[in-house]
Design an enzyme around this catalytic site. Structure first.
Site, mmCIF file in Angstrom:
data_model
loop_
_atom_site.group_PDB
_atom_site.id
_atom_site.type_symbol
_atom_site.label_atom_id
_atom_site.label_comp_id
_atom_site.label_asym_id
_atom_site.label_seq_id
_atom_site.Cartn_x
_atom_site.Cartn_y
_atom_site.Cartn_z
ATOM 1 N N TYR A 72 25.811 3.705 13.226
ATOM 2 C CA TYR A 72 24.742 2.766 13.596
ATOM 3 C C TYR A 72 23.461 3.572 13.631
ATOM 4 O O TYR A 72 23.354 4.550 14.366
ATOM 5 C CB TYR A 72 25.053 2.142 14.956
ATOM 6 C CG TYR A 72 23.950 1.296 15.568
ATOM 7 C CD1 TYR A 72 23.117 0.509 14.785
ATOM 8 C CD2 TYR A 72 23.759 1.288 16.939
ATOM 9 C CE1 TYR A 72 22.129 -0.273 15.357
ATOM 10 C CE2 TYR A 72 22.764 0.506 17.524
ATOM 11 C CZ TYR A 72 21.963 -0.269 16.727
ATOM 12 O OH TYR A 72 20.969 -1.039 17.294
ATOM 13 N N ASN B 192 19.340 3.130 13.968
ATOM 14 C CA ASN B 192 17.995 2.576 14.100
ATOM 15 C C ASN B 192 17.107 3.626 13.450
ATOM 16 O O ASN B 192 16.925 4.716 14.001
ATOM 17 C CB ASN B 192 17.627 2.387 15.580
ATOM 18 C CG ASN B 192 18.335 1.215 16.190
ATOM 19 O OD1 ASN B 192 18.299 0.118 15.651
ATOM 20 N ND2 ASN B 192 19.003 1.439 17.300
ATOM 21 N N ARG C 225 14.845 -10.383 10.118
ATOM 22 C CA ARG C 225 14.936 -11.112 11.374
ATOM 23 C C ARG C 225 13.871 -10.642 12.357
ATOM 24 O O ARG C 225 13.218 -9.625 12.160
ATOM 25 C CB ARG C 225 16.328 -10.960 11.988
ATOM 26 C CG ARG C 225 16.801 -9.559 12.149
ATOM 27 C CD ARG C 225 18.210 -9.485 12.725
ATOM 28 N NE ARG C 225 18.321 -8.274 13.511
ATOM 29 C CZ ARG C 225 18.767 -7.125 13.043
ATOM 30 N NH1 ARG C 225 19.173 -7.018 11.796
ATOM 31 N NH2 ARG C 225 18.805 -6.069 13.828
ATOM 32 N N ASP D 14 14.010 -9.720 16.285
ATOM 33 C CA ASP D 14 14.855 -9.504 17.452
ATOM 34 C C ASP D 14 13.982 -9.689 18.689
ATOM 35 O O ASP D 14 13.031 -8.936 18.892
ATOM 36 C CB ASP D 14 15.447 -8.099 17.459
ATOM 37 C CG ASP D 14 16.454 -7.869 16.342
ATOM 38 O OD1 ASP D 14 16.733 -8.825 15.585
ATOM 39 O OD2 ASP D 14 16.950 -6.739 16.230
ATOM 40 N N ASP E 241 19.054 -0.443 10.899
ATOM 41 C CA ASP E 241 17.924 -1.328 11.200
ATOM 42 C C ASP E 241 16.634 -0.575 10.959
ATOM 43 O O ASP E 241 16.467 0.565 11.426
ATOM 44 C CB ASP E 241 17.968 -1.817 12.654
ATOM 45 C CG ASP E 241 18.792 -3.076 12.842
ATOM 46 O OD1 ASP E 241 19.151 -3.718 11.838
ATOM 47 O OD2 ASP E 241 19.063 -3.429 13.999
#
Length: 124
Positions: free
Chosen positions: A34, A36, A80, A82, A112
């Site tokens: 993951y 960011n 998107r 958030d 992201d």
């Protein structure tokens, strides 16, 4: 009916409204990454669960407002906003571009892309 990678990602994004670190982490492969992009990557399901739990110390949850989503060959990309719900504070909207790699019905990688200045100014 088989859940498509796009369906999986949509379902995962909805769970962030009332986040449970254990449930969210269950969507990842054991060796998932993951990232960011403005920060260091998090490696492995256990570390991702810890990261999510740490995040929840400051936020009640996130409303993922998906504007567009495309999926092809296990890659799901969504544009998107958030809306992070800060504990005892205001909502923080963050424009995001997300890329998910889905393998055998689980997220193997999630990246992201966003402007870190939006986060730092909200806490400034």
């Amino acid at each position: 009916m088989t859940r498509t990678p796009g369906d999986l990602v949509t379902e995962f994004c909805k769970l962030w409204a009332s986040p449970d670190p254990e449930k969210l982490a269950s969507y990842f492969t054991e060796d998932a990454v993951y990232h960011n992009i403005p920060m260091a990557a998090v490696h492995g399901r256990a570390a991702i669960k810890e990261f999510i739990a740490g995040f929840l110390a400051a936020f009640d949850g996130i409303d993922f407002q998906i504007h567009r989503q495309v999926s092809s060959d296990g890659i799901v990309m969504n544009e998107r906003t958030d809306v992070m719900r800060r504990q005892g504070g205001e909502d923080i909207p963050l424009p995001v571009m997300g890329v998910f790699e889905v393998v055998d019905g689980q997220i193997a990688a999630w990246r992201d892309y966003f402007d870190m200045a939006a986060i730092t100014s909200a806490f400034g």
